[in-house]
Scaffold this motif. Structure first.
Motif, PDB file in Angstrom:
ATOM      1  N   ASP A 181       1.696  37.086  -4.099  1.00 40.27           N
ATOM      2  CA  ASP A 181       0.701  37.577  -3.130  1.00 40.27           C
ATOM      3  C   ASP A 181       1.251  38.922  -2.665  1.00 40.27           C
ATOM      4  OD1 ASP A 181      -1.289  38.016  -1.359  1.00 40.27           O
ATOM      5  OD2 ASP A 181      -0.968  36.216  -0.152  1.00 40.27           O
ATOM      6  N   THR A 182       1.101  39.926  -3.538  1.00 43.38           N
ATOM      7  CA  THR A 182       1.896  41.150  -3.428  1.00 43.38           C
ATOM      8  C   THR A 182       1.054  42.411  -3.537  1.00 43.38           C
ATOM      9  OG1 THR A 182       3.719  39.953  -4.501  1.00 43.38           O
ATOM     10  CG2 THR A 182       3.908  42.343  -4.354  1.00 43.38           C
ATOM     11  N   PRO A 183       1.129  43.299  -2.534  1.00 38.33           N
ATOM     12  CA  PRO A 183       0.483  44.612  -2.627  1.00 38.33           C
ATOM     13  C   PRO A 183       1.439  45.631  -3.260  1.00 38.33           C
ATOM     14  CG  PRO A 183       0.593  43.787  -0.333  1.00 38.33           C
ATOM     15  CD  PRO A 183       1.571  43.020  -1.152  1.00 38.33           C
ATOM     16  N   PHE A 184       0.992  46.267  -4.329  1.00 40.83           N
ATOM     17  CA  PHE A 184       1.777  47.310  -4.986  1.00 40.83           C
ATOM     18  C   PHE A 184       1.164  48.676  -4.667  1.00 40.83           C
ATOM     19  CE2 PHE A 184       2.577  43.583  -7.635  1.00 40.83           C
ATOM     20  CZ  PHE A 184       3.944  43.659  -7.861  1.00 40.83           C
ATOM     21  N   ILE A 185       2.017  49.656  -4.400  1.00 39.30           N
ATOM     22  CA  ILE A 185       1.544  51.021  -4.211  1.00 39.30           C
ATOM     23  C   ILE A 185       1.685  51.779  -5.541  1.00 39.30           C
ATOM     24  CG2 ILE A 185       2.365  50.882  -1.817  1.00 39.30           C
ATOM     25  CD1 ILE A 185       4.428  53.068  -2.525  1.00 39.30           C
ATOM     26  N   ASP A 186       1.162  53.009  -5.564  1.00 44.80           N
ATOM     27  CA  ASP A 186       1.279  53.888  -6.744  1.00 44.80           C
ATOM     28  C   ASP A 186       0.710  53.241  -8.006  1.00 44.80           C
ATOM     29  OD1 ASP A 186       2.501  55.796  -5.142  1.00 44.80           O
ATOM     30  OD2 ASP A 186       4.528  55.154  -5.665  1.00 44.80           O
ATOM     31  N   TRP A 187      -0.367  52.499  -7.852  1.00 43.80           N
ATOM     32  CA  TRP A 187      -1.033  51.913  -9.009  1.00 43.80           C
ATOM     33  C   TRP A 187      -1.667  53.022  -9.851  1.00 43.80           C
ATOM     34  CZ3 TRP A 187      -6.660  50.021  -9.037  1.00 43.80           C
ATOM     35  CH2 TRP A 187      -6.975  49.425 -10.263  1.00 43.80           C
ATOM     36  N   ALA A 188      -1.584  52.899 -11.162  1.00 46.87           N
ATOM     37  CA  ALA A 188      -2.087  53.924 -12.083  1.00 46.87           C
ATOM     38  C   ALA A 188      -3.588  53.795 -12.348  1.00 46.87           C
ATOM     39  CB  ALA A 188      -1.324  53.867 -13.403  1.00 46.87           C
ATOM     40  N   HIS A 189      -4.273  52.970 -11.569  1.00 50.12           N
ATOM     41  CA  HIS A 189      -5.741  52.852 -11.609  1.00 50.12           C
ATOM     42  C   HIS A 189      -6.276  52.163 -12.868  1.00 50.12           C
ATOM     43  CE1 HIS A 189      -5.075  56.200  -8.728  1.00 50.12           C
ATOM     44  NE2 HIS A 189      -5.957  55.514  -8.029  1.00 50.12           N
ATOM     45  N   GLU A 190      -5.426  51.459 -13.578  1.00 46.17           N
ATOM     46  CA  GLU A 190      -5.888  50.662 -14.720  1.00 46.17           C
ATOM     47  C   GLU A 190      -5.045  49.407 -14.839  1.00 46.17           C
ATOM     48  OE1 GLU A 190      -5.827  51.030 -19.558  1.00 46.17           O
ATOM     49  OE2 GLU A 190      -6.854  52.647 -18.452  1.00 46.17           O
ATOM     50  N   ALA A 191      -5.706  48.309 -15.144  1.00 39.63           N
ATOM     51  CA  ALA A 191      -5.009  47.049 -15.406  1.00 39.63           C
ATOM     52  C   ALA A 191      -5.693  46.360 -16.575  1.00 39.63           C
ATOM     53  CB  ALA A 191      -5.026  46.144 -14.174  1.00 39.63           C
ATOM     54  N   GLN A 192      -4.896  45.637 -17.356  1.00 43.59           N
ATOM     55  CA  GLN A 192      -5.451  44.888 -18.481  1.00 43.59           C
ATOM     56  C   GLN A 192      -5.140  43.419 -18.298  1.00 43.59           C
ATOM     57  OE1 GLN A 192      -5.230  46.307 -22.723  1.00 43.59           O
ATOM     58  NE2 GLN A 192      -4.027  44.441 -22.996  1.00 43.59           N
ATOM     59  N   ILE A 193      -6.181  42.607 -18.368  1.00 41.28           N
ATOM     60  CA  ILE A 193      -6.022  41.156 -18.341  1.00 41.28           C
ATOM     61  C   ILE A 193      -6.348  40.653 -19.736  1.00 41.28           C
ATOM     62  CG2 ILE A 193      -6.826  38.995 -17.344  1.00 41.28           C
ATOM     63  CD1 ILE A 193      -7.563  42.042 -15.371  1.00 41.28           C
ATOM     64  N   SER A 194      -5.459  39.866 -20.310  1.00 44.91           N
ATOM     65  CA  SER A 194      -5.698  39.384 -21.671  1.00 44.91           C
ATOM     66  C   SER A 194      -5.498  37.877 -21.735  1.00 44.91           C
ATOM     67  CB  SER A 194      -4.782  40.086 -22.676  1.00 44.91           C
ATOM     68  OG  SER A 194      -3.416  39.847 -22.380  1.00 44.91           O
ATOM     69  N   TRP A 195      -6.277  37.272 -22.622  1.00 41.03           N
ATOM     70  CA  TRP A 195      -6.193  35.845 -22.923  1.00 41.03           C
ATOM     71  C   TRP A 195      -5.920  35.728 -24.426  1.00 41.03           C
ATOM     72  CZ3 TRP A 195      -9.901  38.250 -19.994  1.00 41.03           C
ATOM     73  CH2 TRP A 195      -9.975  37.897 -18.638  1.00 41.03           C
ATOM     74  N   PRO A 196      -4.671  35.852 -24.848  1.00 43.38           N
ATOM     75  CA  PRO A 196      -4.349  35.888 -26.290  1.00 43.38           C
ATOM     76  C   PRO A 196      -4.821  34.648 -27.032  1.00 43.38           C
ATOM     77  CG  PRO A 196      -2.442  36.508 -24.964  1.00 43.38           C
ATOM     78  CD  PRO A 196      -3.466  36.001 -24.010  1.00 43.38           C
ATOM     79  N   ASP A 197      -4.810  33.496 -26.382  1.00 44.75           N
ATOM     80  CA  ASP A 197      -5.242  32.264 -27.029  1.00 44.75           C
ATOM     81  C   ASP A 197      -6.735  32.276 -27.334  1.00 44.75           C
ATOM     82  OD1 ASP A 197      -5.426  32.264 -24.167  1.00 44.75           O
ATOM     83  OD2 ASP A 197      -6.027  30.157 -24.252  1.00 44.75           O
ATOM     84  N   GLU A 198      -7.485  33.106 -26.609  1.00 49.05           N
ATOM     85  CA  GLU A 198      -8.926  33.222 -26.829  1.00 49.05           C
ATOM     86  C   GLU A 198      -9.292  34.531 -27.518  1.00 49.05           C
ATOM     87  OE1 GLU A 198     -10.734  32.709 -23.020  1.00 49.05           O
ATOM     88  OE2 GLU A 198      -9.957  30.675 -22.768  1.00 49.05           O
ATOM     89  N   GLN A 199      -8.270  35.313 -27.853  1.00 50.34           N
ATOM     90  CA  GLN A 199      -8.441  36.597 -28.544  1.00 50.34           C
ATOM     91  C   GLN A 199      -9.453  37.502 -27.831  1.00 50.34           C
ATOM     92  OE1 GLN A 199      -8.718  34.615 -32.736  1.00 50.34           O
ATOM     93  NE2 GLN A 199      -7.777  36.621 -33.057  1.00 50.34           N
ATOM     94  N   ARG A 200      -9.201  37.671 -26.532  1.00 49.69           N
ATOM     95  CA  ARG A 200     -10.058  38.559 -25.750  1.00 49.69           C
ATOM     96  C   ARG A 200      -9.247  39.188 -24.632  1.00 49.69           C
ATOM     97  NH1 ARG A 200     -13.192  35.852 -21.051  1.00 49.69           N
ATOM     98  NH2 ARG A 200     -12.032  33.931 -20.640  1.00 49.69           N
ATOM     99  N   LYS A 201      -9.763  40.319 -24.127  1.00 46.63           N
ATOM    100  CA  LYS A 201      -9.103  40.990 -23.018  1.00 46.63           C
ATOM    101  C   LYS A 201     -10.133  41.751 -22.189  1.00 46.63           C
ATOM    102  CE  LYS A 201      -7.918  45.146 -25.697  1.00 46.63           C
ATOM    103  NZ  LYS A 201      -6.807  46.000 -26.195  1.00 46.63           N
ATOM    104  N   LEU A 202      -9.692  42.186 -21.017  1.00 47.30           N
ATOM    105  CA  LEU A 202     -10.556  42.891 -20.084  1.00 47.30           C
ATOM    106  C   LEU A 202      -9.767  44.053 -19.499  1.00 47.30           C
ATOM    107  CD1 LEU A 202     -13.344  42.643 -18.518  1.00 47.30           C
ATOM    108  CD2 LEU A 202     -12.038  41.475 -16.748  1.00 47.30           C
ATOM    109  N   VAL A 203     -10.351  45.247 -19.510  1.00 48.16           N
ATOM    110  CA  VAL A 203      -9.705  46.418 -18.909  1.00 48.16           C
ATOM    111  C   VAL A 203     -10.404  46.724 -17.590  1.00 48.16           C
ATOM    112  CG1 VAL A 203      -9.140  48.854 -19.177  1.00 48.16           C
ATOM    113  CG2 VAL A 203      -9.079  47.328 -21.167  1.00 48.16           C
ATOM    114  N   MET A 204      -9.633  46.739 -16.521  1.00 48.50           N
ATOM    115  CA  MET A 204     -10.146  47.056 -15.200  1.00 48.50           C
ATOM    116  C   MET A 204      -9.654  48.443 -14.789  1.00 48.50           C
ATOM    117  SD  MET A 204      -9.577  45.066 -11.557  1.00 48.50           S
ATOM    118  CE  MET A 204      -7.840  45.550 -11.350  1.00 48.50           C
TER     119      MET A 204
END
Length: 302
Positions: free
Chosen positions: A211-234
């Motif tokens: 439950d952590t706030p990070f500063i200096d985020w590079a404005h992109e995150a990737q969530i991936s589900w390798p077992d389902e062979q899919r991902k999402l770029v936020m």
């Protein structure tokens, strides 16, 4: 009575509940053999009961995170916005998530909703507008806040998306230092975080309770589900310069949240820089424009 509204673009579907805090109920791709939920699935009973905290995502305005005892001083003025939660004295996530938004425009691929705030316990007049734009390969959400009053107003904001989580789910993002919190989830120390470097290469989310706030985020995150062979770029633009990662142990979901401020920023701005805590001053007549997007990728021929 307002109802949930659906947008369609090819196989993409978006369901929004203007009457439940302007929240997203579902974002998914509907294929011949299955549905891919990019945000956590929502039980219809929560829609029926208007439980915004159980939605797939919702906006946080006019601040994100907690506000210590619901109090701060702004330009010499003492503001007190009482917590609506009996278990905590700290007001959390603003109040627009608890309000009904009005529908301005609705087409197959575009939805515009609006909330107009008249001063009450929050003594600043403003207008909030969300624009949802859907195409088959991307969802973009614009959240714009306009100061309609006669004085400067403080502003924090964020989005609270929930993503499906299993033992294989990975999160990749470039972040800086993190705020460490006390038992009431109030920030007490900004310091290096042991996961920051690893997160740049990808972490297995289920292995970490965060439950952590990070500063200096590079404005992109990737969530991936390798077992389902899919991902999402936020992605998100400034002022969403902070990434909050919330992943309770054992939950079938986690949050990677683009924020424009950290918890209690209205009090902490007196002792910390904007880079460290965020938050804005919005002049009369000024509008703050923001963008947040989700781009799904199916890594195999489905």
């Amino acid at each position: 009575m307002q109802q949930c509204l659906e947008l369609k673009a090819g196989n993409a579907r978006l369901v929004v509940a203007p009457h439940i805090g302007g929240a997203i109920v579902a974002y998914k791709h509907v294929l011949t053999d299955r549905e891919y939920h990019w945000l956590r699935p929502v039980d219809p009973v929560h829609v029926q009961n208007r439980n915004v905290s159980e939605m797939a995502s919702f906006p946080l305005v006019p601040w994100a995170g907690r506000l210590r005892d619901g109090r701060f001083v702004y330009e010499g003025r003492h503001i007190h916005y009482l917590s609506r939660k009996k278990e905590s004295p700290h007001s959390i996530h603003g109040f627009l998530r608890n309000r009904e938004w009005q529908v301005m425009t609705h087409t197959d691929t575009r939805l515009v909703i609006e909330y107009v705030h008249a001063p009450d316990d929050w003594p600043f007049a403003f207008r909030a507008q969300q624009v949802f734009e859907l195409d088959e390969n991307k969802l973009t959400v614009y959240l714009d806040i306009s100061n309609t009053g006669q004085q400067s107003m403080p502003l924090g904001m964020g989005h609270h998306p929930y993503f499906p989580k299993n033992e294989h789910t990975r999160l990749t993002a470039q972040v800086g230092k993190a705020w460490y919190a006390d038992q009431e989830v109030m920030p007490i120390r900004l310091d290096e975080h042991p996961l920051a470097r690893e997160m740049a290469q990808g972490i297995d989310v289920a292995r970490h309770a965060l439950d952590t706030p990070f500063i200096d985020w590079a404005h992109e995150a990737q969530i991936s589900w390798p077992d389902e062979q899919r991902k999402l770029v936020m992605t998100a633009d400034t002022p969403f310069d902070f990434l909050i990662v919330y992943s309770p142990e054992g939950a079938p979901w986690f949050c990677a949240e683009p924020f424009g401020n950290v918890t209690d920023c209205f009090n902490m701005r007196h002792t910390h820089s904007a880079r460290e805590v965020g938050g804005l001053d919005v002049l009369p007549g000024q509008t703050v424009n923001t963008r947040f997007s989700l781009t799904p990728v199916l890594c195999k021929d489905n």
